[in-house]
Design a protein around this motif. Structure first.
Motif, PDB file in Angstrom:
ATOM      1  N   GLN A   1       0.833  -1.192   0.000  1.00 55.84           N
ATOM      2  CA  GLN A   1       0.000   0.000   0.000  1.00 55.84           C
ATOM      3  C   GLN A   1       0.872   1.248   0.000  1.00 55.84           C
ATOM      4  OE1 GLN A   1      -3.631  -0.333   2.668  1.00 55.84           O
ATOM      5  NE2 GLN A   1      -2.350  -1.940   3.537  1.00 55.84           N
ATOM      6  N   GLU A   2       0.378   2.285  -0.661  1.00 54.44           N
ATOM      7  CA  GLU A   2       1.075   3.566  -0.720  1.00 54.44           C
ATOM      8  C   GLU A   2       0.371   4.549   0.206  1.00 54.44           C
ATOM      9  OE1 GLU A   2       0.834   5.655  -4.437  1.00 54.44           O
ATOM     10  OE2 GLU A   2       2.796   6.585  -4.142  1.00 54.44           O
ATOM     11  N   LEU A   3       1.149   5.219   1.034  1.00 53.30           N
ATOM     12  CA  LEU A   3       0.631   6.257   1.918  1.00 53.30           C
ATOM     13  C   LEU A   3       1.250   7.584   1.502  1.00 53.30           C
ATOM     14  CD1 LEU A   3      -0.838   7.299   4.462  1.00 53.30           C
ATOM     15  CD2 LEU A   3       1.224   6.705   5.764  1.00 53.30           C
ATOM     16  N   MET A   4       0.423   8.484   0.967  1.00 54.41           N
ATOM     17  CA  MET A   4       0.893   9.809   0.572  1.00 54.41           C
ATOM     18  C   MET A   4       0.344  10.849   1.533  1.00 54.41           C
ATOM     19  SD  MET A   4       0.806   9.934  -3.596  1.00 54.41           S
ATOM     20  CE  MET A   4       2.112  11.160  -3.639  1.00 54.41           C
ATOM     21  N   LEU A   5       1.223  11.733   1.979  1.00 58.43           N
ATOM     22  CA  LEU A   5       0.851  12.828   2.864  1.00 58.43           C
ATOM     23  C   LEU A   5       1.014  14.118   2.072  1.00 58.43           C
ATOM     24  CD1 LEU A   5       2.931  11.600   5.944  1.00 58.43           C
ATOM     25  CD2 LEU A   5       0.613  10.964   5.323  1.00 58.43           C
ATOM     26  N   TRP A   6      -0.090  14.655   1.588  1.00 52.32           N
ATOM     27  CA  TRP A   6      -0.048  15.858   0.758  1.00 52.32           C
ATOM     28  C   TRP A   6       0.050  17.091   1.646  1.00 52.32           C
ATOM     29  CZ3 TRP A   6      -3.770  15.765  -4.025  1.00 52.32           C
ATOM     30  CH2 TRP A   6      -3.512  14.614  -4.774  1.00 52.32           C
ATOM     31  N   LEU A   7       1.047  17.924   1.377  1.00 51.38           N
ATOM     32  CA  LEU A   7       1.223  19.163   2.123  1.00 51.38           C
ATOM     33  C   LEU A   7       0.603  20.346   1.393  1.00 51.38           C
ATOM     34  CD1 LEU A   7       4.946  18.699   3.230  1.00 51.38           C
ATOM     35  CD2 LEU A   7       2.868  18.045   4.462  1.00 51.38           C
ATOM     36  N   GLN A   8       0.789  20.378   0.073  1.00 51.83           N
ATOM     37  CA  GLN A   8       0.254  21.473  -0.742  1.00 51.83           C
ATOM     38  C   GLN A   8      -0.032  20.925  -2.136  1.00 51.83           C
ATOM     39  OE1 GLN A   8       2.862  24.870  -1.878  1.00 51.83           O
ATOM     40  NE2 GLN A   8       1.331  26.157  -0.902  1.00 51.83           N
TER      41      GLN A   8
END
Length: 248
Positions: free
Chosen positions: A167-174
């Motif tokens: 699984q991919e976990l992306m944490l979008w900041l902007q």
């Protein structure tokens, strides 16, 4: 977002780098700055391993066949300690000059990033903290579609970043240009976007997902990086990044 077939090659490269790192001294936390040679990486899968650091700088233009224009990250690895923690940082840039094409405007053309090469393929319970600092400025000459993010690949199996269980976990900041998450289940979007800077312990994100029963403490963190996805536009991102995984 990353293509699974490409993550496998990156992971293999990172593990080779990690093995090599075992034979060299740990990266310095001295109070003086260290300037490494700057370099430019414009190939579809172009990279440089930053010797003496826990990082690789990578340009991944995985949809080059849909791209009209160019993209290149500039590795300008001026390594320095942060004032708060003494942890090292790297200075780098991402230069995008990709034409808007209606039929592919919602297709990510690639991802440029600074990736970890140390302390991967370990369980969440093995991690004491993931100190992260990310400061960036973006200059757009045209409309631009893309984001600034952290990105991790996790699995119940050590080293797995390609199977359907990974699984991919992306944490979008902007993010800008109307980009929205597509194709993956787990993404974290801030209620309010970060305005050019972030600092915190990313271990807290994993702990929150464990508490929600999305992961367990025995889930493996196999890949970790920070970078920018890009779709189209004439834009320059200048960034200073600190990212590492500290073991329990």
């Amino acid at each position: 977002m990353l293509q699974l077939s490409q993550v496998a090659s990156i992971l293999a490269l990172l593990q080779l780098s990690s093995s090599a790192a075992l034979s060299r001294p740990a990266f310095s936390r001295a109070s003086t700055s260290t300037a490494l040679a700057a370099s430019e990486h414009c190939g579809d899968y172009d990279y440089v391993i930053l010797s003496g650091t826990p990082w690789i700088v990578y340009n991944m233009l995985y949809n080059a066949h849909m791209t009209v224009g160019t993209h290149a990250p500039i590795s300008n690895p001026f390594k320095r300690p942060t004032l708060a923690t003494g942890n090292p940082e790297v200075v780098w840039s991402s230069v995008t000059d990709i034409e808007y094409v209606e039929s592919t405007n919602n297709v990510p053309k690639g991802y440029s990033f600074v990736g970890l090469t140390q302390n991967l393929e370990i369980t969440i319970s093995d991690i004491s903290s993931i100190p992260a600092s990310y400061a960036w400025t973006g200059t757009n000459a045209t409309d631009f579609k893309g984001n600034v993010c952290f990105d991790f690949m996790v699995s119940d199996t050590k080293g797995d970043s390609t199977s359907t269980s990974a699984q991919e976990l992306m944490l979008w900041l902007q993010y800008e240009g109307g980009q929205l998450p597509i194709g993956w289940e787990k993404r974290m979007l801030p209620d309010t976007q970060f305005d050019g800077s972030f600092e915190g312990d990313l271990k807290e994100c994993f702990e929150a997902l464990v508490a929600l029963s999305k992961f367990t403490n025995e889930t493996y963190v196999n890949v970790g990086n920070a970078g920018t996805e890009f779709f189209y536009g004439d834009s320059i991102l200048n960034a200073t990044l600190g990212l590492q995984i500290d073991l329990s």
